[in-house]
Design a protein around this motif. Structure first.
Motif, PDB file in Angstrom:
ATOM      1  N   GLU A 108      32.362  44.092  55.490  1.00 59.91           N
ATOM      2  CA  GLU A 108      32.003  45.053  54.441  1.00 59.91           C
ATOM      3  C   GLU A 108      31.363  44.318  53.260  1.00 59.91           C
ATOM      4  N   TRP A 109      30.055  44.596  53.064  1.00 60.38           N
ATOM      5  CA  TRP A 109      29.324  43.950  51.983  1.00 60.38           C
ATOM      6  C   TRP A 109      29.394  44.738  50.677  1.00 60.38           C
ATOM      7  N   HIS A 110      29.775  45.990  50.722  1.00 59.27           N
ATOM      8  CA  HIS A 110      29.785  46.825  49.511  1.00 59.27           C
ATOM      9  C   HIS A 110      31.048  46.530  48.706  1.00 59.27           C
ATOM     10  N   ALA A 111      30.944  45.542  47.842  1.00 60.16           N
ATOM     11  CA  ALA A 111      32.114  45.074  47.102  1.00 60.16           C
ATOM     12  C   ALA A 111      32.277  45.746  45.745  1.00 60.16           C
ATOM     13  N   PHE A 112      31.288  46.519  45.300  1.00 61.57           N
ATOM     14  CA  PHE A 112      31.346  47.078  43.948  1.00 61.57           C
ATOM     15  C   PHE A 112      32.591  47.940  43.717  1.00 61.57           C
ATOM     16  N   PRO A 113      32.956  48.851  44.638  1.00 60.22           N
ATOM     17  CA  PRO A 113      34.177  49.644  44.399  1.00 60.22           C
ATOM     18  C   PRO A 113      35.426  48.781  44.256  1.00 60.22           C
ATOM     19  N   ALA A 114      35.520  47.738  45.072  1.00 58.17           N
ATOM     20  CA  ALA A 114      36.688  46.856  44.980  1.00 58.17           C
ATOM     21  C   ALA A 114      36.710  46.120  43.646  1.00 58.17           C
ATOM     22  N   ARG A 115      35.541  45.770  43.148  1.00 55.54           N
ATOM     23  CA  ARG A 115      35.492  45.082  41.845  1.00 55.54           C
ATOM     24  C   ARG A 115      35.934  46.019  40.731  1.00 55.54           C
ATOM     25  N   LEU A 116      35.529  47.282  40.783  1.00 51.24           N
ATOM     26  CA  LEU A 116      35.981  48.241  39.778  1.00 51.24           C
ATOM     27  C   LEU A 116      37.493  48.380  39.791  1.00 51.24           C
ATOM     28  N   VAL A 117      38.073  48.505  40.993  1.00 50.51           N
ATOM     29  CA  VAL A 117      39.529  48.605  41.102  1.00 50.51           C
ATOM     30  C   VAL A 117      40.187  47.365  40.509  1.00 50.51           C
ATOM     31  N   THR A 118      39.636  46.216  40.823  1.00 52.67           N
ATOM     32  CA  THR A 118      40.186  44.960  40.310  1.00 52.67           C
ATOM     33  C   THR A 118      40.252  44.962  38.790  1.00 52.67           C
ATOM     34  N   GLU A 119      39.149  45.334  38.145  1.00 48.84           N
ATOM     35  CA  GLU A 119      39.113  45.279  36.680  1.00 48.84           C
ATOM     36  C   GLU A 119      40.030  46.317  36.050  1.00 48.84           C
ATOM     37  N   VAL A 120      40.151  47.492  36.662  1.00 48.69           N
ATOM     38  CA  VAL A 120      41.072  48.508  36.138  1.00 48.69           C
ATOM     39  C   VAL A 120      42.513  48.019  36.234  1.00 48.69           C
ATOM     40  N   LEU A 121      42.861  47.430  37.355  1.00 55.11           N
ATOM     41  CA  LEU A 121      44.237  46.936  37.513  1.00 55.11           C
ATOM     42  C   LEU A 121      44.541  45.802  36.539  1.00 55.11           C
ATOM     43  N   ARG A 122      43.573  44.935  36.313  1.00 56.97           N
ATOM     44  CA  ARG A 122      43.792  43.859  35.334  1.00 56.97           C
ATOM     45  C   ARG A 122      43.997  44.428  33.946  1.00 56.97           C
ATOM     46  N   LEU A 123      43.230  45.448  33.599  1.00 53.60           N
ATOM     47  CA  LEU A 123      43.403  46.090  32.294  1.00 53.60           C
ATOM     48  C   LEU A 123      44.797  46.694  32.154  1.00 53.60           C
ATOM     49  N   ARG A 124      45.365  47.105  33.290  1.00 51.03           N
ATOM     50  CA  ARG A 124      46.689  47.738  33.264  1.00 51.03           C
ATOM     51  C   ARG A 124      47.837  46.753  33.463  1.00 51.03           C
ATOM     52  N   GLY A 125      47.526  45.474  33.452  1.00 48.66           N
ATOM     53  CA  GLY A 125      48.584  44.477  33.432  1.00 48.66           C
ATOM     54  C   GLY A 125      48.941  43.853  34.760  1.00 48.66           C
ATOM     55  N   TRP A 126      48.110  44.031  35.784  1.00 53.11           N
ATOM     56  CA  TRP A 126      48.367  43.405  37.078  1.00 53.11           C
ATOM     57  C   TRP A 126      47.638  42.067  37.169  1.00 53.11           C
ATOM     58  N   ARG A 127      48.279  41.115  37.827  1.00 50.03           N
ATOM     59  CA  ARG A 127      47.576  39.898  38.198  1.00 50.03           C
ATOM     60  C   ARG A 127      46.889  40.185  39.531  1.00 50.03           C
ATOM     61  N   VAL A 128      45.571  40.052  39.556  1.00 47.83           N
ATOM     62  CA  VAL A 128      44.800  40.450  40.735  1.00 47.83           C
ATOM     63  C   VAL A 128      44.048  39.256  41.309  1.00 47.83           C
ATOM     64  N   ASP A 129      44.243  39.020  42.592  1.00 51.70           N
ATOM     65  CA  ASP A 129      43.415  38.071  43.329  1.00 51.70           C
ATOM     66  C   ASP A 129      42.309  38.881  44.000  1.00 51.70           C
TER      67      ASP A 129
END
Length: 357
Positions: A108-129
């Motif tokens: 799966e090359w379409h990484a943009f949705p996963a990147r959005l999820v990553t940044e939202v979770l980081r904003l909400r206090g999760w450590r995200v790999d």
């Protein structure tokens, strides 16, 4: 959780900058919105995400080229990167909720949705790999062994990667890590995620955050399930036979199209290559529909492709000819033939010039 609203014209302004290839203006628009009181999550999900959807829509309608689509996406990604570092270190929320891994399905090359999820979770206090696009399952599992996260968020946009997603889901659960699935590949209601055994599904980034905040039960580590444990219809082996026969099916379909449409014989190398790609996509989506036993996977792809072809002034009726040819080659596989007939019916009923009888 409430978020400040943004001016209604902001997505259009960002779109104009992105479509024009103007990265500096795109970043300035978001920077000014932050200064005016918008928060990062609102900008990510209510401004940047709609612009990304519009990029896909404009490409599908043949109003921007593939190169323009790639350039626009790259600028949008850099705007996300700006937002991720917009606040000084001392003003960023420290990770205090737990640790999760966000990854795209292998292929799966379409990484943009996963990147959005990553940044939202980081904003909400999760450590995200964040592992990015097309992470091989073996590498994902090795990472989980090293980090022991609370959950894996598995993202997919293209349904043809769902058989691979199924393997990744069972492998993660086998080592005791729950899986939260998301992305268009899993369908609008999550039924495909449930069919593949995912622990949870979320429609968007805020939904994913809500699921994590509610908590995911840790699965008991077990031996990896077989695909037929979740999808017993795979016992008929039709998926396996079609998937393994893909090269021969594509080759023979092209030969038969040349016989049926003499003009195909005169195609140049580029036209011939695109035709082969189109046939291969049809076979891939057919195989995926067999895997899931879900006709909608196949028919939705066909009607979408018909629209794409017509937007590019290519007669969509050639799709029905391809389905007829495949039905002859696969006549000994009843589930496959039913799917091909369903595809033909969907194209016949689809309101696209060149398809209706």
């Amino acid at each position: 959780m409430s978020h400040p609203t943004v001016p209604a014209e902001l997505p259009d302004q960002l779109w104009e900058a992105v479509a024009d290839g103007d990265e500096h203006t795109a970043v300035d628009i978001v920077h000014r919105a932050l200064a005016d009181g918008a928060d990062e999550e609102t900008l990510l999900l209510e401004v940047i995400a709609p612009v990304q959807r519009r990029i896909g829509t404009e490409w599908a309608a043949d109003r921007i080229s593939v190169a323009q689509e790639h350039a626009a996406t790259a600028i949008n990604e850099r705007v996300v990167g700006f937002l991720a570092h917009a606040r000084p270190e001392g003003e960023r929320r420290a990770p205090d909720r737990g640790r999760v891994t966000v990854s795209c399905i292998d292929g799966e090359w379409h990484a943009f949705p996963a990147r959005l999820v990553t940044e939202v979770l980081r904003l909400r206090g999760w450590r995200v790999d964040y592992l990015g696009a097309q992470t091989p399952t073996a590498h994902l599992i090795a990472h989980l062994h090293c980090t022991n996260p609370d959950a894996v968020l598995l993202s997919g946009s293209i349904p043809t990667h769902l058989p691979t997603a199924h393997s990744a889901i069972t492998a993660c659960q086998a080592i005791g890590v729950p899986v939260l699935a998301g992305g268009r590949a899993f369908g609008p209601d999550g039924r495909r995620a449930r069919a593949l055994g995912a622990d949870e599904w979320a429609a968007d980034a805020r939904g994913a955050a809500a699921v994590l905040e509610a908590g995911l039960a840790q699965p008991c580590p077990t031996a990896i399930r077989q695909a037929t444990d979740d999808l017993p219809h795979l016992d008929d082996q039709e998926y396996t036979m079609v998937a393994q026969s893909r090269p021969q099916l594509v080759k023979q379909t092209l030969v038969d199209l040349e016989d049926r449409f003499p003009a195909v014989r005169g195609y140049g190398d580029a036209q011939r290559e695109r035709t082969v790609e189109d046939i291969a996509h049809i076979v891939d989506f057919l195989a995926t529909a067999l895997y899931l036993d879900e006709p909608d996977v196949f028919t939705a792809f066909l009607t979408w492709t018909a629209d794409i072809l017509e937007a590019r002034h290519v007669p969509a009726r050639s799709l029905t000819a391809g389905l007829d040819i495949l039905a002859v080659q696969l006549r000994d596989f009843p589930r496959t033939v039913r799917l091909l007939h369903a595809g033909t019916a969907a194209l016949r009923d689809h309101p696209v010039p060149g398809i209706r009888a």
